[in-house]
Design an enzyme around this catalytic site. Sequence first.
Site, PDB file in Angstrom:
ATOM      1  CG  ASP A 220      -9.954   7.329  10.365  1.00  0.00           C
ATOM      2  OD1 ASP A 220     -10.899   6.652   9.892  1.00  0.00           O
ATOM      3  OD2 ASP A 220      -8.822   6.862  10.562  1.00  0.00           O
TER       4      ASP A 220
ATOM      5  CG  ASP B 112      -9.752  -0.214  -3.759  1.00  0.00           C
ATOM      6  OD1 ASP B 112      -8.949   0.738  -3.704  1.00  0.00           O
ATOM      7  OD2 ASP B 112     -10.820  -0.166  -4.397  1.00  0.00           O
TER       8      ASP B 112
ATOM      9  NE  ARG C 231      -7.480  -0.861   6.061  1.00  0.00           N
ATOM     10  CZ  ARG C 231      -7.974   0.388   6.054  1.00  0.00           C
ATOM     11  NH1 ARG C 231      -8.002   1.103   7.144  1.00  0.00           N
ATOM     12  NH2 ARG C 231      -8.405   0.913   4.927  1.00  0.00           N
TER      13      ARG C 231
ATOM     14  CB  THR D 293      -0.933   0.027   1.244  1.00  0.00           C
ATOM     15  OG1 THR D 293      -1.672   1.252   1.241  1.00  0.00           O
ATOM     16  CG2 THR D 293      -0.164  -0.071   2.546  1.00  0.00           C
TER      17      THR D 293
ATOM     18  CG  PHE E 275      -5.629   6.894   7.362  1.00  0.00           C
ATOM     19  CD1 PHE E 275      -5.594   5.877   8.294  1.00  0.00           C
ATOM     20  CD2 PHE E 275      -6.157   6.627   6.096  1.00  0.00           C
ATOM     21  CE1 PHE E 275      -6.076   4.608   7.977  1.00  0.00           C
ATOM     22  CE2 PHE E 275      -6.633   5.361   5.773  1.00  0.00           C
ATOM     23  CZ  PHE E 275      -6.594   4.344   6.718  1.00  0.00           C
TER      24      PHE E 275
HETATM   25  P1  ITT Z   1      -3.476   2.270  -1.472  1.00  0.00           P
HETATM   26  O1  ITT Z   1      -2.079   2.518  -1.941  1.00  0.00           O
HETATM   27  O2  ITT Z   1      -3.554   1.160  -0.469  1.00  0.00           O
HETATM   28  O3  ITT Z   1      -4.478   2.084  -2.598  1.00  0.00           O
HETATM   29  P2  ITT Z   1      -5.064   4.633  -0.874  1.00  0.00           P
HETATM   30  O4  ITT Z   1      -4.942   5.677   0.204  1.00  0.00           O
HETATM   31  O5  ITT Z   1      -5.114   5.097  -2.296  1.00  0.00           O
HETATM   32  O6  ITT Z   1      -3.874   3.588  -0.647  1.00  0.00           O
HETATM   33  P3  ITT Z   1      -7.748   3.491  -1.058  1.00  0.00           P
HETATM   34  O7  ITT Z   1      -7.889   3.766  -2.507  1.00  0.00           O
HETATM   35  O8  ITT Z   1      -8.138   2.149  -0.551  1.00  0.00           O
HETATM   36  O9  ITT Z   1      -6.278   3.725  -0.529  1.00  0.00           O
HETATM   37  O10 ITT Z   1      -8.529   4.530  -0.153  1.00  0.00           O
HETATM   38  C1  ITT Z   1      -9.512   5.369  -0.640  1.00  0.00           C
HETATM   39  C2  ITT Z   1      -9.585   6.604   0.241  1.00  0.00           C
HETATM   40  O11 ITT Z   1     -10.304   6.255   1.416  1.00  0.00           O
HETATM   41  C3  ITT Z   1      -8.232   7.158   0.670  1.00  0.00           C
HETATM   42  O12 ITT Z   1      -8.260   8.572   0.576  1.00  0.00           O
HETATM   43  C4  ITT Z   1      -8.111   6.727   2.123  1.00  0.00           C
HETATM   44  O13 ITT Z   1      -7.415   7.705   2.878  1.00  0.00           O
HETATM   45  C5  ITT Z   1      -9.557   6.620   2.563  1.00  0.00           C
HETATM   46  N1  ITT Z   1      -9.678   5.563   3.560  1.00  0.00           N
HETATM   47  C6  ITT Z   1      -9.483   4.229   3.364  1.00  0.00           C
HETATM   48  N2  ITT Z   1      -9.577   3.573   4.539  1.00  0.00           N
HETATM   49  C7  ITT Z   1      -9.840   4.510   5.481  1.00  0.00           C
HETATM   50  C8  ITT Z   1     -10.020   4.474   6.870  1.00  0.00           C
HETATM   51  O14 ITT Z   1      -9.905   3.339   7.555  1.00  0.00           O
HETATM   52  N3  ITT Z   1     -10.265   5.617   7.508  1.00  0.00           N
HETATM   53  C9  ITT Z   1     -10.351   6.781   6.843  1.00  0.00           C
HETATM   54  N4  ITT Z   1     -10.186   6.927   5.542  1.00  0.00           N
HETATM   55  C10 ITT Z   1      -9.924   5.789   4.850  1.00  0.00           C
END
Ligand code: ITT
Length: 183
Positions: free
Chosen positions: A143, A65, A168, A7, A140
């Site tokens: 949240d 994702d 998650r 990630t 992050f």
């Molecule tokens: P990857 O490299 O793992 O893809 P990413 O930040 O691009 O990292 P995603 O596409 O899965 O990851 O995430 C989509 C958005 O949702 C991204 O802006 C994350 O910060 C947010 N997000 C994902 N899980 C979250 C959580 O547990 N709490 C808050 N925001 C979350």
Amino acid sequence: MIFKVITSNPGKVREYQEAFASAGLEAEHLRLAYDEVQSSDLEEVVSKGMEEIRRKGVRGFIIDDSGLFVDALNGFPGVWSAYAQKTIGNKGILKLMEGAEDRGAEFRCCIGCDVGGRTIIVTGKCRGAITSEESGSDGFGFDPIFSHDGERSFAEVPLEDKNRVSHRGDAFRLLLAELGKEN
Ligand code: ITT
């Protein structure tokens, strides 16, 4: 074996480090860029991402994702969560929600795991609500504007507590159940 957590998101890395350690498993962070296909389906994004990573010769990994699906916005930002986070951000989501009575929302997390020649894909969910303002400095992404218990935002709860109830954490427990099953 040591699972590679692939990630670009340091927040996810922290949550997986805690989750794997609590399960007595070893994991390490691997920074490896892969294309995220545009799709209206988290599982499809994960499945295509796994194929690409395997083509690079990597084995024994997980990818994640995730997205925030807001009821009053017909599921937006959903699969476009990363884009929405980078462009309108949390303030933009709060603005879209101004005056909305229904504040219900759901976080979803799809984990793809490559282990011993097997592919495991699981999706975890967490229901909650969009808060009226940003609060908290932990966590992050979304949240600070998402509350699971109606009292504190995810940015105000310790990481272990978030993992216990989050999308998650839910996906990770489903993964552990699958890993425990015989082939
Ligand atoms: P990857 O490299 O793992 O893809 P990413 O930040 O691009 O990292 P995603 O596409 O899965 O990851 O995430 C989509 C958005 O949702 C991204 O802006 C994350 O910060 C947010 N997000 C994902 N899980 C979250 C959580 O547990 N709490 C808050 N925001 C979350």
